[in-house]
Enzyme design. Structure first.
Site, PDB file in Angstrom:
ATOM      1  N   TYR A   1       0.828  -1.204   0.000  1.00 52.06           N
ATOM      2  CA  TYR A   1       0.000   0.000   0.000  1.00 52.06           C
ATOM      3  C   TYR A   1       0.860   1.251   0.000  1.00 52.06           C
ATOM      4  O   TYR A   1       1.892   1.320   0.677  1.00 52.06           O
ATOM      5  CB  TYR A   1      -0.901   0.033   1.233  1.00 52.06           C
TER       6      TYR A   1
ATOM      7  N   HIS B   1     -11.823   3.805   6.258  1.00 55.60           N
ATOM      8  CA  HIS B   1     -10.691   2.961   5.867  1.00 55.60           C
ATOM      9  C   HIS B   1     -10.138   2.151   7.043  1.00 55.60           C
ATOM     10  O   HIS B   1      -9.060   1.553   6.931  1.00 55.60           O
ATOM     11  CB  HIS B   1      -9.574   3.837   5.284  1.00 55.60           C
TER      12      HIS B   1
ATOM     13  N   ARG C   1      -5.524   7.477  -8.560  1.00 51.11           N
ATOM     14  CA  ARG C   1      -4.718   6.362  -8.077  1.00 51.11           C
ATOM     15  C   ARG C   1      -5.430   5.076  -8.503  1.00 51.11           C
ATOM     16  O   ARG C   1      -6.602   5.098  -8.900  1.00 51.11           O
ATOM     17  CB  ARG C   1      -4.546   6.379  -6.556  1.00 51.11           C
TER      18      ARG C   1
ATOM     19  N   ASN D   1      -6.405   1.054  -7.300  1.00 50.96           N
ATOM     20  CA  ASN D   1      -6.526   0.055  -6.253  1.00 50.96           C
ATOM     21  C   ASN D   1      -6.927  -1.257  -6.921  1.00 50.96           C
ATOM     22  O   ASN D   1      -7.351  -1.259  -8.080  1.00 50.96           O
ATOM     23  CB  ASN D   1      -7.567   0.490  -5.219  1.00 50.96           C
TER      24      ASN D   1
ATOM     25  N   GLU E   1      -9.590  -0.701  -9.657  1.00 52.79           N
ATOM     26  CA  GLU E   1     -10.366   0.521  -9.490  1.00 52.79           C
ATOM     27  C   GLU E   1      -9.519   1.728  -9.867  1.00 52.79           C
ATOM     28  O   GLU E   1      -8.447   1.940  -9.281  1.00 52.79           O
ATOM     29  CB  GLU E   1     -10.823   0.680  -8.040  1.00 52.79           C
TER      30      GLU E   1
ATOM     31  N   TYR F   1      -6.921  -9.999   3.727  1.00 53.04           N
ATOM     32  CA  TYR F   1      -7.811  -8.847   3.597  1.00 53.04           C
ATOM     33  C   TYR F   1      -8.492  -8.816   2.232  1.00 53.04           C
ATOM     34  O   TYR F   1      -9.678  -8.496   2.118  1.00 53.04           O
ATOM     35  CB  TYR F   1      -7.029  -7.561   3.819  1.00 53.04           C
ATOM     36  N   LYS F   2      -7.759  -9.160   1.198  1.00 56.91           N
ATOM     37  CA  LYS F   2      -8.317  -9.121  -0.153  1.00 56.91           C
ATOM     38  C   LYS F   2      -9.068 -10.392  -0.518  1.00 56.91           C
ATOM     39  O   LYS F   2      -9.551 -10.530  -1.643  1.00 56.91           O
ATOM     40  CB  LYS F   2      -7.209  -8.837  -1.171  1.00 56.91           C
TER      41      LYS F   2
END
Length: 361
Positions: A38, A198, A228, A230, A270, A321-322
């Site tokens: 990140y 977040h 950006r 993601n 994204e 997390y993903k």
């Protein structure tokens, strides 16, 4: 290049969504290096970069009609996917104006806008040719539209949209049109501050990523949008992967096999842009999603080898997390065949204008 729409493709049921060769080559691949972590990774949202998706402020591609139809299906099932807190009415009109001006300027063959003025009370006429819409209305008068101005225009745009109200040196998610999110809930998050929104993201808080990002976002100026990327991964080309519909798509993670993972597992990227709105001073946050299967991505050699390396070195916290834990080993086995060990150039460009042959269906 003119857009050839694919109006009949689907993002649920039989999942007939596919990318043309042109769509694969313009895919906004998110990994400039062989490892991922990140970061704030903001840059000016200007018409340049490794992907043609950056050419205009709001990207319209071959999936436009089908995505708008899928959004309408989701809204019919769950109208709460669009919510606007009462104090955000001016920001609604700011958003409508920005989108109508941008789309009619950048895609005049598909959209047009005529105005008797730019102030509230002026008469406007909006034409959306792909969706067969012609609407005359009074700018600033919601009664002259079929629904609220924010819902009206974001129904006609690809991707999700959030509006963040800026106050108390913070940003608050006070309006949203969210029908294609990557496993987060507008109903749960509406009204939250930036840090609250977040909160679940691992590792980034410890690294101070969101503190730096908030300071940066508070200083964005009108006329100077930023962007950006993601990413996550999705089984099947499904747009609506919300917590509310998890029973419909969650079990799909167990459906992946070595034989079908190339076709069914998709990289979900994204393109997140941020725009300062003129009257309200709110921050518009469009979240434009793109989907490409492993079979499609590996037709670009640089992307196939890089995706294998990124996923091989992903920290365990991000894997969890993903939502990749269950199928990551199978995905790595598939991608290993496309990683020849050659050095991949830094950057996200496809590096080719000719795709490798498609995998036989």
């Amino acid at each position: 290049m003119s857009i050839v729409f694919k109006p009949d493709e689907t993002f649920r049921g039989d999942y007939s969504y596919r990318n043309s060769d042109e769509a694969i080559l313009r895919f906004p691949f998110p990994f400039p290096d062989d490892q991922y972590m990140y970061s704030v990774n903001m840059e000016p949202h200007q018409p340049k970069g490794a992907s043609a998706a950056y050419e205009h402020g709001f990207d319209v591609d071959e999936h436009y009609i089908a995505e708008c139809r899928d959004k309408a299906i989701t809204l019919e099932r769950d109208p709460g996917r669009c919510q606007v807190l009462p104090h955000m009415q001016i920001a609604e009109w700011d958003t409508l104006e920005l989108l109508m001006d941008s789309l009619s300027t950048d895609y005049p063959e598909h959209f047009s806008l005529s105005k008797t003025g730019t102030d509230f009370g002026a008469s406007w006429t909006w034409i959306n040719r792909p969706l067969g819409i012609e609407q005359r209305f009074v700018f600033g008068d919601a009664a002259t539209l079929p629904c609220g101005p924010f819902e009206y225009i974001t129904r006609q745009a690809q991707g999700d949209f959030a509006i963040c109200d800026q106050r108390e040196d913070n940003l608050f998610l006070d309006a949203g049109m969210v029908t294609s999110q990557a496993d987060w809930s507008l109903d749960f998050n509406v009204g939250m501050s930036f840090m609250q929104w977040h909160g679940p993201v691992p590792l980034a808080h410890q690294a101070g990523v969101f503190e730096r990002a908030l300071k940066y976002l508070l200083m964005i100026r009108q006329g100077q949008p930023v962007r950006r990327l993601n990413w996550t991964m999705t089984v099947n080309p499904r747009l609506d992967t919300s917590p509310e519909t998890f029973p419909e798509w969650g079990p799909d993670r167990a459906s992946l096999t070595p034989e079908n993972i190339g076709r069914k597992l998709h990289l979900r990227v994204e393109l997140q842009t941020l725009w300062r709105l003129p009257r309200s001073n709110a921050l518009l946050f469009p979240i434009r999603g793109y989907l490409a299967s492993l079979d499609e991505l590996t037709r670009v050699p640089n992307w196939g080898r890089r995706l294998h390396r990124v996923l091989s070195t992903l920290p365990p916290q991000l894997v969890e997390y993903k939502g990749l834990t269950r199928f990551l080993p199978t995905a790595l086995d598939y991608l290993a065949a496309y990683d020849d060990g050659a050095e991949a150039p830094v950057g996200t460009a496809a590096g080719t204008e000719q795709l490798s042959p498609a995998v036989a269906a």
